[in-house]
Scaffold this motif. Structure first.
Motif, PDB file in Angstrom:
ATOM      1  N   TRP A 261      -3.227   3.863  11.750  1.00  0.00           N
ATOM      2  CA  TRP A 261      -3.136   3.765  10.300  1.00  0.00           C
ATOM      3  C   TRP A 261      -3.515   5.122   9.753  1.00  0.00           C
ATOM      4  O   TRP A 261      -4.637   5.545  10.011  1.00  0.00           O
TER       5      TRP A 261
ATOM      6  N   GLN B  34       0.808  -1.222   0.000  1.00  0.00           N
ATOM      7  CA  GLN B  34       0.000   0.000   0.000  1.00  0.00           C
ATOM      8  C   GLN B  34       0.840   1.271   0.000  1.00  0.00           C
ATOM      9  O   GLN B  34       0.357   2.343  -0.318  1.00  0.00           O
TER      10      GLN B  34
ATOM     11  N   TYR C 209      -0.924  -9.426   2.716  1.00  0.00           N
ATOM     12  CA  TYR C 209      -1.688  -9.582   1.462  1.00  0.00           C
ATOM     13  C   TYR C 209      -0.873  -9.601   0.164  1.00  0.00           C
ATOM     14  O   TYR C 209      -1.467  -9.655  -0.916  1.00  0.00           O
TER      15      TYR C 209
ATOM     16  N   SER D 213      -5.655   2.810   0.062  1.00  0.00           N
ATOM     17  CA  SER D 213      -6.636   2.078   0.844  1.00  0.00           C
ATOM     18  C   SER D 213      -6.773   0.695   0.206  1.00  0.00           C
ATOM     19  O   SER D 213      -6.569   0.537  -0.997  1.00  0.00           O
ATOM     20  N   THR D 214      -7.114  -0.312   0.996  1.00  0.00           N
ATOM     21  CA  THR D 214      -7.264  -1.645   0.424  1.00  0.00           C
ATOM     22  C   THR D 214      -8.292  -1.624  -0.705  1.00  0.00           C
ATOM     23  O   THR D 214      -8.073  -2.179  -1.765  1.00  0.00           O
TER      24      THR D 214
ATOM     25  N   TYR E 295      -5.804   8.095   4.920  1.00  0.00           N
ATOM     26  CA  TYR E 295      -5.709   7.909   6.369  1.00  0.00           C
ATOM     27  C   TYR E 295      -4.531   8.640   7.001  1.00  0.00           C
ATOM     28  O   TYR E 295      -4.379   8.635   8.214  1.00  0.00           O
TER      29      TYR E 295
ATOM     30  N   GLU F  55      -4.511  -9.713   9.935  1.00  0.00           N
ATOM     31  CA  GLU F  55      -5.958  -9.954   9.891  1.00  0.00           C
ATOM     32  C   GLU F  55      -6.339 -11.268   9.208  1.00  0.00           C
ATOM     33  O   GLU F  55      -7.128 -11.289   8.269  1.00  0.00           O
TER      34      GLU F  55
ATOM     35  N   LYS G  92      -9.498   7.260  -0.480  1.00  0.00           N
ATOM     36  CA  LYS G  92      -9.751   7.143   0.958  1.00  0.00           C
ATOM     37  C   LYS G  92      -8.405   7.255   1.671  1.00  0.00           C
ATOM     38  O   LYS G  92      -7.628   6.304   1.679  1.00  0.00           O
TER      39      LYS G  92
HETATM   40  C1  BGP Z   1      -7.109  -3.033   7.489  1.00  0.00           C
HETATM   41  C2  BGP Z   1      -5.935  -3.470   6.672  1.00  0.00           C
HETATM   42  C3  BGP Z   1      -5.140  -2.348   6.100  1.00  0.00           C
HETATM   43  C4  BGP Z   1      -5.932  -1.111   5.716  1.00  0.00           C
HETATM   44  C5  BGP Z   1      -7.096  -0.822   6.638  1.00  0.00           C
HETATM   45  C6  BGP Z   1      -8.065   0.212   6.145  1.00  0.00           C
HETATM   46  O1  BGP Z   1      -8.022  -4.052   7.603  1.00  0.00           O
HETATM   47  O2  BGP Z   1      -5.062  -4.249   7.458  1.00  0.00           O
HETATM   48  O3  BGP Z   1      -4.334  -2.876   5.074  1.00  0.00           O
HETATM   49  O4  BGP Z   1      -6.181  -0.994   4.378  1.00  0.00           O
HETATM   50  O5  BGP Z   1      -7.810  -1.965   6.952  1.00  0.00           O
HETATM   51  O6  BGP Z   1      -8.956  -0.361   5.240  1.00  0.00           O
HETATM   52  P1  BGP Z   1      -9.356   0.372   3.910  1.00  0.00           P
HETATM   53  O7  BGP Z   1      -8.063   0.674   3.238  1.00  0.00           O
HETATM   54  O8  BGP Z   1     -10.198  -0.574   3.136  1.00  0.00           O
HETATM   55  O9  BGP Z   1     -10.100   1.583   4.316  1.00  0.00           O
END
Ligand code: BGP
Length: 471
Positions: free
Chosen positions: A419, A19, A118, A426-427, A435, A163, A433
């Protein structure tokens, strides 16, 4: 008055290789499954450049130092260390992490390292059908042993698989599930193989890293009952079991709990546990829990004759597109009228953090480190060239307050790594999105100059760290 934090509390932030790093084809890194996913349009975003941390790492570490960080949680990319199945690690990949680790340590920052977040190499996926074939156990063992041997002299905190529970629960989205039609049963076989990988990593860490500590990183979402109806209360407990507790129990107690054994029996599921497996698991004593927590959920009783629904995917990235799961007779998810949500339907609920830290303390009595927590938002540079992210400050501030209360109540939390440090992909939603405490000047559509710009939250967090959480 704010609760007080322990003296050597680790203050930092968190990221994951695919990421943040970019440089996907550099210095011998092989393609990863997640790269292929990210080439598709939504919900993924191209990760070939991301935040380009691979080239900016020195600057990024200087920004961490300036903020007063004492920890940084990041992941190692398996496809940088083993780009093929020759059994020979890639020295250039090892060099990158050696440089990053040295840079952190020279600046007083403790590395907390995730081994798998991942980015499965494509060759591993091809050879072992992802996590479906037990052959992956040795490949993973070889990879983690190389990491412990190369970096274990300086890295003492390790996290095995990010996770794992969410990877199984959201199997289709996070790339673990290959055959959606049979996932309902397959997931437990796949999960068992992941458990064996996790267990061998724990054992190898203790064998190879002097003073090394290792733990799992569950994605934690507390479930509240919808009402005081006893059936809703049990439904909330069931929801926690099926989405996180069976993993936590397994990791802490080194055996499958009664709930999941009964569930397997009732649904005629064979997780393919073979002779010797549980003896191996029994040796894998974890040292702590990494805790990822962003939100809470609500569960209510589900009629036994209702229709099965897997946990829904917010694939479009749009609000209102979340499909709630229904496990007939077990639980159904519903919404919470008492909390606000983010633009992605994630409940804004700092109290959830206190709930689950107390819950984890009561169940497992193990040290914990917050490895993720954060606020995702649409963000652009303002006309003044800055980012005024008050909502993020509010979210983090309230979470820190709740963590402080949980610590006073007895939870053994030794660090907070929200995070994320810089913006990163973002995933599911790319740079749409964000953070970060630090803005990265780029978008999913156009790669800009990737300049690092401190957001208001960066300055605020710096004061929090300077006052050890008192601010
Ligand atoms: C967690 C993951 C991260 C990150 C985060 C936020 O579950 O470990 O890799 O991405 O979620 O999620 P998202 O990017 O979908 O908002």
């Amino acid at each position: 008055e704010n609760p007080t934090f322990p003296k050597d509390f680790l203050w930092g932030a968190s990221s994951a290789a695919w990421q943040v790093e970019g440089a996907v084809a550099e210095d011998g890194r092989a393609p990863a499954i997640i790269d292929l996913n990210s080439k598709k349009k939504k919900p993924y975003a191209d990760n070939s450049i991301a935040s380009d941390h691979y080239h900016f790492y020195k600057e990024d570490v200087q920004l961490m130092k300036e903020a007063g960080f004492t920890s940084y949680r990041f992941s190692i990319a398996w496809p940088r260390i083993y780009p093929d199945n020759s059994g020979v690690p890639n020295q250039l990949g090892i060099d990158f992490y050696n440089n990053l680790i040295d840079e952190l340590i020279d600046n007083g920052i403790t590395p907390i390292v995730t081994l798998y977040h991942y980015d499965m190499p494509v060759w591993v996926d091809k050879e072992f059908n992802g996590w479906y074939d037990r052959g992956i156990i040795d490949a993973f063992d070889q990879y983690v042993r190389t990491c412990f041997n190369e970096f274990g002299d300086r890295v003492k905190y390790w996290l095995a698989i990010n996770e794992q529970n969410m990877q199984i629960v959201y199997g289709d989205w996070l790339g673990v599930c290959k055959y959606p039609e049979t996932w309902f049963k397959d997931k437990w076989k796949v999960n068992h193989i992941m458990n064996l990988c996790h267990s061998k990593a724990v054992i190898a860490c203790h064998e190879l890293v002097e003073g090394g500590k290792i733990g799992p990183v569950p994605g934690m979402v507390p479930f509240y009952p919808e009402s005081a109806n006893p059936q809703d209360q049990i439904a909330a407990m069931n929801a926690e079991e099926l989405t996180e507790k069976i993993w936590n129990d397994f990791n802490a107690n080194r055996e499958y709990n009664g709930f999941i054994k009964r569930y397997w029996k009732e649904h005629d599921i064979d997780p393919d546990i073979r002779p010797g497996d549980m003896e191996l698991v029994a040796q894998a004593e974890i040292d702590f829990f990494g805790i990822n927590c962003y939100r809470s959920n609500v569960a209510k009783a589900s009629p036994a004759d209702s229709e099965y629904q897997e946990i829904g995917l917010n694939k479009s990235g749009e609000k209102g597109n979340f499909v709630y799961p229904n496990y007939p007779g077990i639980f159904e998810q519903t919404n919470n009228p008492f909390v606000e949500t983010t633009d992605w339907d994630w409940e804004i609920d700092p109290v959830a953090m206190r709930y689950l830290l107390r819950y984890m303390e009561d169940h497992y009595h193990l040290p914990m480190v917050i490895t993720e927590n954060g606020y995702g938002a649409h963000e652009t540079l303002g006309e003044d060239g800055k980012v005024h992210d008050e909502e993020r400050i509010k979210f983090l501030k309230e979470n820190i307050y709740q963590i402080g209360l949980a610590i006073e109540d007895g939870a053994k939390v030794f660090g907070y790594n929200p995070w994320s440090f810089t913006d990163l992909l973002s995933t599911g939603n790319g740079m749409a999105k964000r953070y970060g405490l630090v803005y990265i000047n780029t978008t999913d559509e156009d790669v800009l100059d990737l300049k690092r710009i401190k957001k208001d939250s960066y300055y605020w967090y710096k004061e929090v760290i300077a006052s050890n959480g008192a601010k």
